[in-house]
Design a protein around this motif. Structure first.
Motif, PDB file in Angstrom:
ATOM      1  N   LEU A  29       0.831  -1.203   0.000  1.00 26.27           N
ATOM      2  CA  LEU A  29       0.000   0.000   0.000  1.00 26.27           C
ATOM      3  C   LEU A  29       0.866   1.253   0.000  1.00 26.27           C
ATOM      4  N   LEU A  30       1.923   1.263   0.799  1.00 24.77           N
ATOM      5  CA  LEU A  30       2.800   2.434   0.862  1.00 24.77           C
ATOM      6  C   LEU A  30       3.503   2.671  -0.470  1.00 24.77           C
ATOM      7  N   ARG A  31       3.842   1.595  -1.169  1.00 26.13           N
ATOM      8  CA  ARG A  31       4.484   1.756  -2.481  1.00 26.13           C
ATOM      9  C   ARG A  31       3.554   2.441  -3.478  1.00 26.13           C
ATOM     10  N   ARG A  32       2.260   2.205  -3.346  1.00 26.50           N
ATOM     11  CA  ARG A  32       1.301   2.803  -4.281  1.00 26.50           C
ATOM     12  C   ARG A  32       0.897   4.216  -3.908  1.00 26.50           C
ATOM     13  N   ALA A  33       1.169   4.620  -2.666  1.00 27.16           N
ATOM     14  CA  ALA A  33       0.750   5.942  -2.204  1.00 27.16           C
ATOM     15  C   ALA A  33       1.562   7.048  -2.872  1.00 27.16           C
ATOM     16  N   GLU A  34       0.904   8.179  -3.104  1.00 30.66           N
ATOM     17  CA  GLU A  34       1.602   9.357  -3.613  1.00 30.66           C
ATOM     18  C   GLU A  34       2.475   9.937  -2.493  1.00 30.66           C
TER      19      GLU A  34
END
Length: 510
Positions: A29-34
């Motif tokens: 999830l953190l990898r996909r966050a802006e």
């Protein structure tokens, strides 16, 4: 990133007990966050808003959850901005503006998102993502060593900032995080030791044995004449403890970061009741009738030199030099370095005869591993005690009719799940404590039953016990023996409670 993605990840994290799987889900999830969303998303997956407690109640939130959006549209950035606006709303007419802000946020959320927001804003979002799990997730998402993430978190004290640093700057940015005088460091913690002899055998001869006081942990920073004081949970209490600040302000140094304990003493130099000490941290103004005395056992920084990575022996030498004067020597935690077995036993006897809890045995070659309850520091008390989470309470009978009495006790799950129930007790409760429980518990209720209440796992209570026994009655396979209440610990949260492994360690032969 849509809020719905965060909600889905939260549900997936809650659905697995695997620490590795939890960290993997959060990391993805953190990898996909802006970039602008990382801090907020990290905070939410750790169970709280980035802005801290916002003072929005369950009733206020659920009253605005009757209508919901048909499809996901809220972004993580929009939710974070709304919470920031809510946190900054004050002054005349603020109540109406806060209500309007809550209403706008909830009406824009789907039913699932509303449920997530209610739990997030009321402190009930428990998806099993404790700090250690989130730190592993940050390391995975940023593709950096977990040790670098943990150290940066130790020095900055906040998960969201650590995540932003790791994902935006990598290892170089994490390693650039330094101890700053004026910014608290997460404290190093001690593990329970089974006995003095066992702790000495485990750690070897090169140790220091120090008093374990019945007080409150403090961290004090000195920068010239500016002195600031924090509790073990990194809550600043400087304004309420002027006598502590005055003692440290007089030390012969320009800058320093000291670790220690404080407690209230009576006229004979014996410790007053723990509640007397804690009363000084519960109000904005100092209580002139209760003066606190500091006792320092560690030095993390002195006049521009960081000491965190130095062995304890070096830190103690620096502390002894700083507190070398006759008046300053009274600020040292009593203890003996490299004691013989007989000397160590004498330290324990002296501590107990002085009204203190016991001793802490510390390895002299250990660096300061903040925020971790490792084996380098072991606390030894003559009576087994555990800090456990109160999960519920039953209505009493007889003279306790109408009072919430028999409390359900849980140990922390080291893998981030819900606390694991390990027993019940109604022993050790005074009439005053029963009254307090009956008045306090309703504000923490998550379920009401005819027999009593189940509570949000927020209160920590210190329990004395004779040991533990194997049990098929409780999910952890272990139950407390002859547990009795010593006191509640307002200085600790559920994340500071002892875990189920600490309970299992008390099994006979274990």
């Amino acid at each position: 990133m849509l809020l719905a993605e965060v909600v889905a990840a939260s549900a997936a994290v809650a659905a697995t007990r695997s620490r590795t799987a939890k960290a993997g889900l959060i990391g993805e999830l953190l990898r996909r966050a802006e970039p602008g969303e990382v801090g907020a998303v990290t905070a939410w997956l750790a169970g709280e808003p980035r802005q801290g407690r916002l003072g929005v109640g369950w009733r206020s939130l659920t009253a605005r959850a009757h209508t919901s959006a048909a499809a996901p549209g809220l972004t993580a950035a929009a939710v974070d901005a709304a919470l920031t606006e809510l946190a900054g709303t004050s002054g005349a007419g603020s109540a109406a503006r806060r209500e309007a802000a809550v209403g706008a946020l909830m009406s824009a959320a789907t039913a699932d998102e509303q449920h997530f927001l209610v739990r997030l804003l009321t402190g009930e979002l428990r998806q099993g993502a404790l700090e250690g799990v989130v730190l592993d997730a940050i390391a995975s998402a940023a593709e950096v060593p977990a040790t670098a993430v943990r150290r940066a978190f130790m020095l900055s004290g906040r998960l969201p900032e650590t995540a932003v640093t790791a994902l935006e700057g990598g290892v170089a940015a994490l390693e650039a995080v330094r101890l700053e005088v004026g910014r608290p460091v997460r404290p190093m913690l001690a593990s329970p030791g089974s006995s003095l002899d066992a702790a000495l055998t485990d750690l070897g001869g090169e140790v220091t044995v120090e008093f374990k006081l019945d007080g409150a942990r403090i961290q004090v920073h000195k920068d010239g004449d500016v002195v600031r004081v924090w509790t073990r949970t990194l809550r600043e209490v400087t304004d309420g403890v002027p006598e502590l600040a005055e003692r440290v302000r007089a030390l012969p140094c320009a800058t320093a970061v000291l670790d220690g304990e404080t407690l209230a003493l009576d006229d004979d130099g014996r410790p007053r009741a723990f509640q007397d000490t804690m009363s000084r941290f519960g109000s904005d103004a100092a209580d002139a009738g209760v003066l606190l005395s500091p006792f320092f056992f560690d030095l993390l920084h002195l006049d521009g030199r960081d000491l965190l990575d130095e062995p304890l022996e070096t830190r103690l030498d620096a502390l002894a030099g700083l507190l070398a004067g006759e008046e300053q020597a009274a600020l040292r935690m009593p203890g003996v370095r490299s004691p013989s077995t007989e000397q160590a036993a004498q330290v324990l006897d002296d501590a107990l005869s002085g009204g203190h809890e016991g001793v802490v045995v510390k390895a002299l070659d250990a660096p300061y591993a903040a925020g971790r309850r490792g084996k380098a520091w072991q606390k030894v008390k003559p009576v087994h005690t555990l800090d456990l989470v109160v999960l519920g309470a039953e209505w009493g009978y007889g003279r306790r009719s109408g009072k919430l009495s028999n409390i359900h006790l849980g140990a922390r799950d080291p893998d981030g799940g819900d606390p694991v129930m390990v027993g019940k007790t109604f022993k050790g409760m005074t009439d005053e404590l029963l009254e307090w429980q009956t008045a306090t518990f309703p504000g923490l209720v998550r379920e009401s039953h005819e027999w009593g209440v189940l509570l949000r796992p927020e209160l920590v209570v210190e329990i004395a016990l004779d040991g533990a026994q194997r049990s098929s009655r409780y999910p952890g396979g272990v139950a407390l023996r002859f547990a009795r209440v010593l006191r509640y610990r307002p200085d600790k949260g559920a994340a500071d409670a002892d875990d189920i492994e600490a309970v299992r360690a008390l099994l006979a032969g274990g």
